[in-house]
Design an enzyme around this catalytic site. Structure first.
Site, short mmCIF file in Angstrom:
data_model
loop_
_atom_site.label_atom_id
_atom_site.label_comp_id
_atom_site.label_asym_id
_atom_site.label_seq_id
_atom_site.Cartn_x
_atom_site.Cartn_y
_atom_site.Cartn_z
N ASP A 37 18.52 20.54 -11.97
CA ASP A 37 19.57 21.54 -12.14
C ASP A 37 20.66 21.31 -11.10
O ASP A 37 20.51 20.49 -10.20
CB ASP A 37 19.02 22.97 -12.02
CG ASP A 37 18.20 23.15 -10.76
OD1 ASP A 37 18.44 22.43 -9.76
OD2 ASP A 37 17.30 23.99 -10.77
N ASP A 39 23.23 23.28 -8.39
CA ASP A 39 23.53 24.53 -7.69
C ASP A 39 24.97 24.50 -7.21
O ASP A 39 25.55 23.43 -7.04
CB ASP A 39 22.58 24.70 -6.50
CG ASP A 39 21.13 24.76 -6.94
OD1 ASP A 39 20.86 25.43 -7.96
OD2 ASP A 39 20.28 24.10 -6.31
N ASP A 112 18.43 21.77 4.41
CA ASP A 112 17.25 21.15 5.00
C ASP A 112 17.41 19.66 5.30
O ASP A 112 17.40 19.24 6.45
CB ASP A 112 15.98 21.46 4.17
CG ASP A 112 16.15 21.23 2.68
OD1 ASP A 112 17.21 20.71 2.24
OD2 ASP A 112 15.20 21.55 1.92
#
Ligand code: ATP
Ligand code: MG
Length: 397
Positions: A37, A39, A112
């Protein structure tokens, strides 16, 4: 690229906000992999984002996030987050809540891994890289942004994510990203059991379970998810427990690769079986029957396990059935045999028994029998399952 995410970026930009596509979608595109997907990250605050779309809803447990809805689908939109700000942190350094907004560059630094912090600007057609993510894509390196120990303390789930991405992308971990894992692994003990169950799915149901599991064991993280099983593995790293889990994970990966459905309960059964079997064996030694012993042992092992990793009801029930049916394959005749064959979990339990045989911890003979029964036609099946007393059963009820 994700048309919906592009549309969301366009709408936000038209309203005067900064907006980019970010995260795994961009990373996977640059790696020629198929993105799951896309974002969106934006300068617009959640309330402003919501105003730009007809159907959008504010969600966010630890962080405020907006879902822009498209039917049953959605695009996740996050507001640029500040590096330091109004954060609620636990004494361990874990971030409990964070709702202060920042700039694009701030936002990149609080993600991250470097390869997860690449921003695509569709207007200019360029990728923005603040952390060296493009180089790390080139050299296939998982690198935590910033000072690793501190970033793992902020959110210990990043340790699981590091291994998950390394396995999925076939990346090597940067030395400093890898080094603190074993020592910091116990921090996962503070993570809510429900969040760990969510991660469990991502770790083991995404098609790279075997590789991910080996990394988890090697870095001492598996012990945090299934401590009782890890103890058995540590004592005998190549024994039947390891062989059973490896066989189950390999089987799961093959199913995912074929596009077949996978059953979380089946994997849970594989992970919990070694301690269940051990404890049940002990109870049987005390004189308890096999079926009751398995049931008791599962209840105890599950009760202990859910302190770490929650097991939602919809998986707990099939898990129990798979385990309990293991005691019933020895009933080959009459009513009991038919009831087993017609049990909704028969095939899963039989598949599980086959893995146990493969792992060298169950007798192969019942598998051969039940294989034959399943392949047999109606009459042949009736003959195979006939009561030893002689009389054939006419109906299956
Ligand atoms: P996947 O292919 O599994 O969806 P992903 O990279 O998109 O991989 P998500 O969990 O969807 O991972 O998260 C989207 C992005 O949000 C990540 O790429 C990363 O930039 C950021 N992110 C997610 N979880 C964390 C975290 N625990 N700490 C910091 N940043 C995170
Ligand atoms: Mg994603």
């Amino acid at each position: 690229m994700g048309d919906r995410a592009l549309g969301v970026v366009e709408t936000l930009a038209a309203a005067g906000h900064e907006a980019y596509i970010v995260g795994g979608g961009i990373r996977d595109l640059l790696l020629d992999a198929r993105p799951k997907d896309f974002d969106v990250a934006t300068s617009a605050e959640p309330q402003e984002v919501r105003k730009c779309f007809r159907r959008a809803r504010l969600i966010g447990r630890r962080f405020p996030i907006v879902h822009v809805l498209f039917g049953r689908d959605f695009v996740e939109v996050t507001t640029f987050r500040a590096l330091e700000g109004e954060r609620l942190t636990h004494e361990s350094g874990r971030i409990l809540h964070d709702s202060s907004y920042g700039t694009l560059a701030d936002d990149a630094l609080r993600r991250d891994f470097t390869v997860n912090a690449l921003y695509y600007d569709p207007q200019r057609g360029q990728v923005l890289d603040f952390c060296g993510g493009l180089d790390d894509i080139q050299s296939r390196t998982m690198r935590l942004i910033g000072e690793p120990a501190r970033r793992y303390r902020e959110d210990p789930v990043r340790m699981l994510r590091a291994l998950r991405f390394a396995a999925k992308l076939d990346f090597t971990m940067a030395a400093q990203t890898e080094a603190p894992l074993r020592e910091l692994a116990p921090l996962l003990g503070d993570i809510p059991a429900a969040r760990l169950f969510e991660e469990f799915g991502k770790l083991f149901l995404a098609g790279h379970a075997l590789k991910t599991w080996r990394l988890l064991v090697r870095h001492g993280l598996f012990a945090q998810l299934f401590p009782l099983t890890d103890e058995i593995l540590a004592a005998d790293p190549e024994g039947p427990a390891a062989r059973l889990i490896e066989a189950a994970l390999a089987d799961t990966d093959e199913r995912v690769a074929r596009g077949d459905a996978v059953m979380p309960a089946f994997l849970l059964a594989a992970f919990l079986w070694p301690p269940v079997k051990r404890y049940a064996g002990w109870l049987q030694g005390e004189g308890m029957g096999e079926a009751t012993a398995l049931q008791r042992a599962l209840a105890v092992v599950r009760g202990e396990s859910v302190k770490r990793l929650s097991i939602p009801r919809r998986f707990a029930i099939p898990l129990r059935e798979i385990v309990q049916l293991q005691a019933r394959f020895r009933y080959r005749h009459g009513k009991r045999a038919y009831r087993l064959l017609e049990h909704p979990r028969f095939r899963a339990a039989w598949g599980f028994l086959k893995l146990r045989v493969k792992a060298g911890e169950a007798d192969a003979e019942p598998v051969a029998f039940w294989d034959e029964v399943q392949q047999a036609g109606e009459d042949e099946r009736r003959r195979l399952l006939a009561s030893p007393g002689g009389r054939n059963r006419r109906s299956r009820n």
